[in-house]
Design a protein around this motif. Structure first.
Motif, PDB file in Angstrom:
ATOM      1  N   ASP A 233      18.997  -9.152 -20.559  1.00 27.34           N
ATOM      2  CA  ASP A 233      18.268  -8.016 -21.132  1.00 27.34           C
ATOM      3  C   ASP A 233      19.272  -6.947 -21.562  1.00 27.34           C
ATOM      4  OD1 ASP A 233      16.107  -6.585 -22.016  1.00 27.34           O
ATOM      5  OD2 ASP A 233      15.244  -6.224 -20.031  1.00 27.34           O
ATOM      6  N   VAL A 234      18.780  -5.883 -22.162  1.00 27.84           N
ATOM      7  CA  VAL A 234      19.620  -4.816 -22.701  1.00 27.84           C
ATOM      8  C   VAL A 234      18.897  -3.497 -22.507  1.00 27.84           C
ATOM      9  CG1 VAL A 234      18.657  -5.271 -25.010  1.00 27.84           C
ATOM     10  CG2 VAL A 234      20.786  -3.964 -24.809  1.00 27.84           C
ATOM     11  N   ILE A 235      19.668  -2.435 -22.237  1.00 25.27           N
ATOM     12  CA  ILE A 235      19.086  -1.094 -22.169  1.00 25.27           C
ATOM     13  C   ILE A 235      19.915  -0.147 -23.037  1.00 25.27           C
ATOM     14  CG2 ILE A 235      18.127  -1.412 -19.854  1.00 25.27           C
ATOM     15  CD1 ILE A 235      20.362   0.510 -18.859  1.00 25.27           C
ATOM     16  N   ARG A 236      19.308   0.964 -23.354  1.00 24.84           N
ATOM     17  CA  ARG A 236      19.976   2.007 -24.137  1.00 24.84           C
ATOM     18  C   ARG A 236      20.670   2.993 -23.193  1.00 24.84           C
ATOM     19  NH1 ARG A 236      16.531   6.104 -28.037  1.00 24.84           N
ATOM     20  NH2 ARG A 236      18.090   7.781 -28.139  1.00 24.84           N
ATOM     21  N   PHE A 237      21.840   3.477 -23.621  1.00 23.14           N
ATOM     22  CA  PHE A 237      22.563   4.492 -22.864  1.00 23.14           C
ATOM     23  C   PHE A 237      23.082   5.541 -23.840  1.00 23.14           C
ATOM     24  CE2 PHE A 237      26.901   5.754 -21.275  1.00 23.14           C
ATOM     25  CZ  PHE A 237      26.446   6.706 -20.369  1.00 23.14           C
ATOM     26  N   ASP A 238      22.688   6.784 -23.647  1.00 20.73           N
ATOM     27  CA  ASP A 238      23.134   7.881 -24.513  1.00 20.73           C
ATOM     28  C   ASP A 238      24.171   8.713 -23.781  1.00 20.73           C
ATOM     29  OD1 ASP A 238      21.340   7.122 -26.484  1.00 20.73           O
ATOM     30  OD2 ASP A 238      19.756   8.418 -25.722  1.00 20.73           O
ATOM     31  N   HIS A 239      25.233   9.047 -24.488  1.00 17.19           N
ATOM     32  CA  HIS A 239      26.284   9.853 -23.865  1.00 17.19           C
ATOM     33  C   HIS A 239      27.077  10.584 -24.942  1.00 17.19           C
ATOM     34  CE1 HIS A 239      29.348  10.993 -20.934  1.00 17.19           C
ATOM     35  NE2 HIS A 239      30.237  10.689 -21.868  1.00 17.19           N
TER      36      HIS A 239
ATOM     37  N   ILE B  30      23.736  -1.519 -23.282  1.00 17.04           N
ATOM     38  CA  ILE B  30      24.327  -2.162 -22.112  1.00 17.04           C
ATOM     39  C   ILE B  30      23.573  -3.468 -21.876  1.00 17.04           C
ATOM     40  CG2 ILE B  30      24.949  -1.889 -19.678  1.00 17.04           C
ATOM     41  CD1 ILE B  30      26.104   0.326 -21.452  1.00 17.04           C
ATOM     42  N   TYR B  31      24.307  -4.566 -21.824  1.00 17.88           N
ATOM     43  CA  TYR B  31      23.713  -5.905 -21.719  1.00 17.88           C
ATOM     44  C   TYR B  31      24.041  -6.529 -20.371  1.00 17.88           C
ATOM     45  CZ  TYR B  31      24.052  -5.276 -26.762  1.00 17.88           C
ATOM     46  OH  TYR B  31      23.973  -4.780 -28.027  1.00 17.88           O
ATOM     47  N   ARG B  32      23.105  -7.343 -19.901  1.00 17.68           N
ATOM     48  CA  ARG B  32      23.381  -8.187 -18.728  1.00 17.68           C
ATOM     49  C   ARG B  32      23.142  -9.628 -19.178  1.00 17.68           C
ATOM     50  NH1 ARG B  32      21.311  -6.814 -12.675  1.00 17.68           N
ATOM     51  NH2 ARG B  32      22.449  -8.439 -11.575  1.00 17.68           N
ATOM     52  N   SER B  33      24.170 -10.415 -19.138  1.00 17.67           N
ATOM     53  CA  SER B  33      24.099 -11.781 -19.669  1.00 17.67           C
ATOM     54  C   SER B  33      23.361 -12.700 -18.693  1.00 17.67           C
ATOM     55  CB  SER B  33      25.505 -12.307 -19.927  1.00 17.67           C
ATOM     56  OG  SER B  33      26.182 -12.471 -18.708  1.00 17.67           O
ATOM     57  N   PRO B  34      22.960 -13.889 -19.161  1.00 22.47           N
ATOM     58  CA  PRO B  34      22.283 -14.838 -18.280  1.00 22.47           C
ATOM     59  C   PRO B  34      23.138 -15.221 -17.072  1.00 22.47           C
ATOM     60  CG  PRO B  34      22.059 -15.514 -20.559  1.00 22.47           C
ATOM     61  CD  PRO B  34      23.028 -14.361 -20.537  1.00 22.47           C
TER      62      PRO B  34
ATOM     63  N   GLU C 191      26.872 -11.124 -16.129  1.00 24.05           N
ATOM     64  CA  GLU C 191      27.975 -10.225 -16.459  1.00 24.05           C
ATOM     65  C   GLU C 191      27.431  -9.092 -17.337  1.00 24.05           C
ATOM     66  OE1 GLU C 191      32.131 -11.596 -17.262  1.00 24.05           O
ATOM     67  OE2 GLU C 191      31.033 -13.424 -17.735  1.00 24.05           O
ATOM     68  N   PHE C 192      28.137  -7.960 -17.307  1.00 22.53           N
ATOM     69  CA  PHE C 192      27.710  -6.800 -18.088  1.00 22.53           C
ATOM     70  C   PHE C 192      28.618  -6.604 -19.296  1.00 22.53           C
ATOM     71  CE2 PHE C 192      25.814  -6.180 -13.990  1.00 22.53           C
ATOM     72  CZ  PHE C 192      24.599  -5.589 -14.269  1.00 22.53           C
ATOM     73  N   PHE C 193      28.019  -6.150 -20.400  1.00 24.28           N
ATOM     74  CA  PHE C 193      28.744  -5.899 -21.651  1.00 24.28           C
ATOM     75  C   PHE C 193      28.183  -4.633 -22.282  1.00 24.28           C
ATOM     76  CE2 PHE C 193      28.902 -10.364 -20.759  1.00 24.28           C
ATOM     77  CZ  PHE C 193      30.229 -10.691 -21.009  1.00 24.28           C
ATOM     78  N   ALA C 194      28.979  -4.030 -23.170  1.00 26.70           N
ATOM     79  CA  ALA C 194      28.524  -2.808 -23.838  1.00 26.70           C
ATOM     80  C   ALA C 194      28.940  -2.845 -25.302  1.00 26.70           C
ATOM     81  CB  ALA C 194      29.118  -1.582 -23.157  1.00 26.70           C
ATOM     82  N   THR C 195      28.052  -2.339 -26.155  1.00 27.12           N
ATOM     83  CA  THR C 195      28.343  -2.210 -27.589  1.00 27.12           C
ATOM     84  C   THR C 195      27.790  -0.868 -28.064  1.00 27.12           C
ATOM     85  OG1 THR C 195      26.244  -3.089 -28.456  1.00 27.12           O
ATOM     86  CG2 THR C 195      27.966  -4.700 -27.921  1.00 27.12           C
ATOM     87  N   ASP C 196      28.110  -0.531 -29.323  1.00 26.07           N
ATOM     88  CA  ASP C 196      27.404   0.579 -29.944  1.00 26.07           C
ATOM     89  C   ASP C 196      25.905   0.280 -29.903  1.00 26.07           C
ATOM     90  OD1 ASP C 196      29.344   2.450 -30.610  1.00 26.07           O
ATOM     91  OD2 ASP C 196      29.816   1.480 -32.515  1.00 26.07           O
TER      92      ASP C 196
ATOM     93  N   ASP D 245      24.263 -15.292 -25.495  1.00 25.91           N
ATOM     94  CA  ASP D 245      25.241 -14.225 -25.774  1.00 25.91           C
ATOM     95  C   ASP D 245      24.945 -13.514 -27.096  1.00 25.91           C
ATOM     96  OD1 ASP D 245      25.873 -16.353 -27.358  1.00 25.91           O
ATOM     97  OD2 ASP D 245      27.958 -16.510 -26.712  1.00 25.91           O
ATOM     98  N   ILE D 246      23.698 -13.589 -27.538  1.00 25.91           N
ATOM     99  CA  ILE D 246      23.277 -13.004 -28.816  1.00 25.91           C
ATOM    100  C   ILE D 246      22.293 -11.864 -28.589  1.00 25.91           C
ATOM    101  CG2 ILE D 246      21.950 -13.476 -30.944  1.00 25.91           C
ATOM    102  CD1 ILE D 246      24.704 -14.778 -30.958  1.00 25.91           C
TER     103      ILE D 246
END
Ligand code: FES
Length: 104
Positions: free
Chosen positions: A17-23, A30-34, A37-42, A60-61
């Motif tokens: 799943d993915v959530i939004r993070f504003d800063h 912010i992603y959590r893979s199957p 693991e955690f990942f972050a993108t714009d 991973d998509i």
């Protein structure tokens, strides 16, 4: 100068799943893979300004909700039309249950 910023707690993001993070006036995803693991993108699609956190995570998509453009959220690679500009990715670490991302 880069800095590590606390984005969320581990439990805030479900697996695949993915959530939004504003800063600092910016938006990230912010992603959590199957495989947990955690990942972050714009946070916005590079095609038009659409929140990727409203999209769908599959392996991973991340699939953008607007025109179904796809990116690899681990590498940022745009996977084909209508998206042709890669997504910026950020280093992530987990410390004491907190998900931290490194901003430049
Ligand atoms: S806005 Fe994301 S694919 Fe068009």
């Amino acid at each position: 100068m880069s800095e590590w910023v606390e984005a969320c707690s581990e439990g805030d993001v479900e697996t695949e799943d993915v959530i939004r993070f504003d800063h600092g006036g910016r938006t990230f995803a912010i992603y959590r893979s199957p495989d947990d693991e955690f990942f972050a993108t714009d946070g916005f699609c590079t095609h038009e300004k659409m929140h990727l956190a409203d999209g769908l995570v599959m392996d991973d998509i991340i699939e953008c909700p607007k025109h179904n453009g796809r990116f690899n959220y681990k590498t940022g690679e745009a996977k084909g039309a209508p998206v042709c500009i890669n997504l910026k990715t950020y280093p992530v670490k987990v410390e004491a249950g907190k998900v931290m991302i490194q901003l430049d």
